[in-house]
Design an enzyme around this catalytic site. Structure first.
Site, PDB file in Angstrom:
ATOM      1  N   ALA A  77     -66.195 -79.309 -64.841  1.00  0.00           N
ATOM      2  CA  ALA A  77     -67.613 -79.080 -64.560  1.00  0.00           C
ATOM      3  C   ALA A  77     -68.283 -78.187 -65.597  1.00  0.00           C
ATOM      4  O   ALA A  77     -69.473 -78.344 -65.871  1.00  0.00           O
ATOM      5  CB  ALA A  77     -67.780 -78.479 -63.168  1.00  0.00           C
ATOM      6  N   ASN A 156     -70.624 -71.238 -54.991  1.00  0.00           N
ATOM      7  CA  ASN A 156     -69.198 -70.992 -55.106  1.00  0.00           C
ATOM      8  C   ASN A 156     -68.739 -69.696 -54.440  1.00  0.00           C
ATOM      9  O   ASN A 156     -67.562 -69.545 -54.119  1.00  0.00           O
ATOM     10  CB  ASN A 156     -68.781 -70.967 -56.582  1.00  0.00           C
ATOM     11  CG  ASN A 156     -69.538 -69.936 -57.388  1.00  0.00           C
ATOM     12  OD1 ASN A 156     -70.762 -69.924 -57.396  1.00  0.00           O
ATOM     13  ND2 ASN A 156     -68.819 -69.062 -58.078  1.00  0.00           N
ATOM     14  N   GLN A 184     -68.429 -77.323 -56.326  1.00  0.00           N
ATOM     15  CA  GLN A 184     -67.975 -76.876 -55.014  1.00  0.00           C
ATOM     16  C   GLN A 184     -68.337 -77.856 -53.900  1.00  0.00           C
ATOM     17  O   GLN A 184     -67.940 -77.647 -52.749  1.00  0.00           O
ATOM     18  CB  GLN A 184     -68.576 -75.506 -54.689  1.00  0.00           C
ATOM     19  CG  GLN A 184     -68.095 -74.384 -55.581  1.00  0.00           C
ATOM     20  CD  GLN A 184     -66.639 -74.043 -55.360  1.00  0.00           C
ATOM     21  OE1 GLN A 184     -66.072 -74.303 -54.309  1.00  0.00           O
ATOM     22  NE2 GLN A 184     -66.004 -73.450 -56.365  1.00  0.00           N
ATOM     23  N   SER A 204     -65.519 -81.228 -60.999  1.00  0.00           N
ATOM     24  CA  SER A 204     -64.203 -80.815 -61.493  1.00  0.00           C
ATOM     25  C   SER A 204     -63.141 -81.286 -60.510  1.00  0.00           C
ATOM     26  O   SER A 204     -63.228 -80.987 -59.314  1.00  0.00           O
ATOM     27  CB  SER A 204     -64.107 -79.292 -61.624  1.00  0.00           C
ATOM     28  OG  SER A 204     -64.545 -78.844 -62.875  1.00  0.00           O
ATOM     29  N   ALA A 205     -62.104 -81.957 -61.004  1.00  0.00           N
ATOM     30  CA  ALA A 205     -61.089 -82.516 -60.115  1.00  0.00           C
ATOM     31  C   ALA A 205     -60.280 -81.444 -59.394  1.00  0.00           C
ATOM     32  O   ALA A 205     -59.871 -81.626 -58.248  1.00  0.00           O
ATOM     33  CB  ALA A 205     -60.145 -83.415 -60.908  1.00  0.00           C
ATOM     34  N   HIS A 206     -60.050 -80.302 -60.059  1.00  0.00           N
ATOM     35  CA  HIS A 206     -59.156 -79.308 -59.461  1.00  0.00           C
ATOM     36  C   HIS A 206     -59.775 -78.586 -58.267  1.00  0.00           C
ATOM     37  O   HIS A 206     -59.078 -77.848 -57.569  1.00  0.00           O
ATOM     38  CB  HIS A 206     -58.705 -78.294 -60.516  1.00  0.00           C
ATOM     39  CG  HIS A 206     -59.727 -77.269 -60.878  1.00  0.00           C
ATOM     40  ND1 HIS A 206     -59.718 -75.996 -60.353  1.00  0.00           N
ATOM     41  CD2 HIS A 206     -60.784 -77.318 -61.717  1.00  0.00           C
ATOM     42  CE1 HIS A 206     -60.720 -75.306 -60.859  1.00  0.00           C
ATOM     43  NE2 HIS A 206     -61.385 -76.085 -61.687  1.00  0.00           N
ATOM     44  N   THR A 244     -59.769 -88.603 -77.082  1.00  0.00           N
ATOM     45  CA  THR A 244     -58.808 -89.483 -76.429  1.00  0.00           C
ATOM     46  C   THR A 244     -58.737 -89.182 -74.939  1.00  0.00           C
ATOM     47  O   THR A 244     -58.578 -88.023 -74.534  1.00  0.00           O
ATOM     48  CB  THR A 244     -57.411 -89.313 -77.051  1.00  0.00           C
ATOM     49  OG1 THR A 244     -57.489 -89.628 -78.447  1.00  0.00           O
ATOM     50  CG2 THR A 244     -56.398 -90.217 -76.371  1.00  0.00           C
ATOM     51  N   CYS A 328     -64.356 -57.380 -63.028  1.00  0.00           N
ATOM     52  CA  CYS A 328     -64.948 -57.130 -64.352  1.00  0.00           C
ATOM     53  C   CYS A 328     -65.709 -58.363 -64.819  1.00  0.00           C
ATOM     54  O   CYS A 328     -65.170 -59.456 -64.859  1.00  0.00           O
ATOM     55  CB  CYS A 328     -63.842 -56.795 -65.344  1.00  0.00           C
ATOM     56  SG  CYS A 328     -64.422 -56.458 -66.998  1.00  0.00           S
TER      57      CYS A 328
END
Length: 501
Positions: A77, A156, A184, A204-206, A244, A328
């Protein structure tokens, strides 16, 4: 998901790959699998790889109501957000105004800041009292100069839902395009890009049980010609993103999307029940507040503030994998921009925990988490009733700072979970200060590490910060650093963060 020592409640950060996703990916690795380059059209290995890539593209498209040809593969993402925003404004000569919000992910905020340096004006919307970005705010911000509006569908940190369908009508009436950060949202809430009027959408796949390192940007066929490629090379992905294609990761994302499409409703029902059980359990203490509780939201993410001055999120770190949003930030220990954006004070933000549940969360995990909260709250209350009133400011999961300490303060710090003490003031600066040797004696008797690194007020060097950084890396965590007021310790931390990137 659970182990003997840790229960996972950080699904908003990343998710474990579903075993069925892993199985599909393994079929694309190794000499016996579909390992070919999808761009190699001259032999069967490449053609087989292309076929599974296109099948995955169709699976991603089906999850969000798109056409397969409108799915562009990216690394995630963050890259999708960059391609959408930078790609649009690179080709837009007149409508040089971007509307976004103060609650967005850094992948949007930092990209918007970059675009400002190239002449794009940016409006950052504030949330309404419920914590949401309202359609009315979007309408007020749009003008005939607005080219793009970029908003996340699900936040998120706090899990709030944005009314994308209504906002899209406002955006299009103003002649602008709508980009949605759905990192999200995908796999957690229903998305139909056509019905909702979305022009560009990042994934995002994860975030939904697929592999890391793969994502997609939905680009409506009606606006594809208005997006400029940001990664040049072989002209892959209809010229929008060269490189690729990682067949195994793409197949993993496609499988994750297919599973989400089939199982999302059942997953959400179960997660909602677990989320309610968790929320009721921790709120029974009387000192835990759910942030933006009145906003529309997904059940997966809970933002909770513990209303006890001595509470630190690090008190839960041994038992629960959770997120503390006071870590941080870029160069210094700053509170979460999302939490302060919805009205929390810096102090409250430092006592806030994000718990996010997912497909593998169990009732046993939830009950364990409730017990961990109860234990931490009891320890805080014991410190409070014992008369210790050391003022601690958390800078990250690992580091907090305080003013001058006494032996009793060390006892209190130990009670709430600190494992190391670092002294940053010189002995003898004040008549009433405890000598470091006395502080170290108390700390060592409790099994805590204690280290003396005195620095001079107003004359802290880069070398001091580097030495402090080494200590932070080496000492048992969490660490409490102190000086007369806490300012020098905080400055050392800020400088150490800056040096690290």
């Amino acid at each position: 998901m659970s182990t003997d020592t840790l229960r996972y409640f950080d699904y908003a950060a990343t998710t474990p790959a579903d075993p069925r996703v892993m199985e599909a990916m393994f079929g694309c690795m190794g000499v016996a699998g579909v390992f070919g380059n999808p761009a190699s059209n001259s032999h069967a290995a490449g053609l087989k790889a292309r076929d599974v890539v296109e099948q995955a593209r169709a699976q991603v498209a089906a999850l969000i109501g798109a056409e397969p040809s409108e799915i562009v593969w990216t690394s995630g993402a963050t890259e999708s957000n960059n391609l959408a925003l930078k790609g649009f404004f690179e080709r837009e000569p007149t409508r040089r105004h971007l509307v976004t919000s103060k609650l967005e992910h850094k992948a949007i905020l930092d990209t918007a800041s970059h675009l400002e340096r190239f002449g794009v004006s940016v409006t950052y919307l504030a949330p309404d009292p419920s914590g949401e970005i309202s359609p009315a705010a979007v309408k007020a911000a749009c003008s005939h100069h607005t080219g793009l509006v970029s908003l996340m569908m699900v936040n998120n940190e706090i899990g709030t839902l944005t009314n994308i369908a209504e906002i899209s009508r406002i955006v299009h009436a103003a002649g602008a395009l709508l980009h949605v950060d759905a990192a999200q949202a995908a796999g957690k809430t229903a998305i139909d890009v056509k019905a909702m009027g979305i022009d560009l959408l990042s994934m995002s796949a994860h975030k939904f049980y697929g592999p890391k390192g793969i994502g997609a940007l939905y680009v409506s066929r009606d606006v594809a010609s208005r997006i400029a490629c940001q990664m040049h090379g072989g002209g892959h992905e209809q010229g929008l993103r060269s490189g690729t294609l990682p067949t195994h990761q793409i197949v993993g994302m496609g499988t994750a999307c297919e599973l989400a499409r089939i199982e999302m409703a059942a997953d959400n029902e179960r997660i909602a029940q677990l989320s309610e059980r968790l929320l009721n359990g921790v709120r029974a203490s009387g000192v835990v507040t759910q942030n933006v509780s009145l906003a529309a939201r997904i059940p997966h993410t809970l933002s909770l503030t513990v209303d006890l001055p001595s509470f630190l999120p690090s008190m839960l770190a041994d038992d629960l994998a959770v997120s503390s949003t006071s870590a941080c930030n870029s160069a210094a220990g700053k509170p979460s921009h999302v939490l302060t954006g919805v009205g929390l004070s810096e102090d409250s933000a430092a006592r806030t925990i994000r718990l996010s549940l997912g497909r593998f969360t169990t009732q046993a995990d939830v009950d364990f988490a409730v017990e961990c909260f109860r234990n931490a709250i009891e320890r805080c209350m014991e410190v409070s009733t014992g008369g210790q009133d050391v003022q601690i400011k958390q800078l990250s999961n690992d580091v907090s700072v305080a003013g001058q300490l006494s032996g009793a303060d060390v006892l209190a710090a130990h009670a709430v979970g600190f494992r190391s003490i670092v002294c940053n003031r010189h002995d003898g600066e004040a008549a009433d200060q405890a000598e470091f040797a006395n502080i170290a004696e108390v700390a060592n008797s409790l099994g805590m590490a204690a280290h003396y690194l005195p620095v001079t007020s107003g004359d802290i060097t880069v070398e001091d910060a580097a030495t402090f950084s080494l200590l932070i890396n080496e000492l048992p965590k969490p660490i409490l650093a102190y000086c007369r007021t806490g300012t020098r310790s905080a400055t050392l931390w800020d400088m150490a963060c800056t040096e690290q990137g």
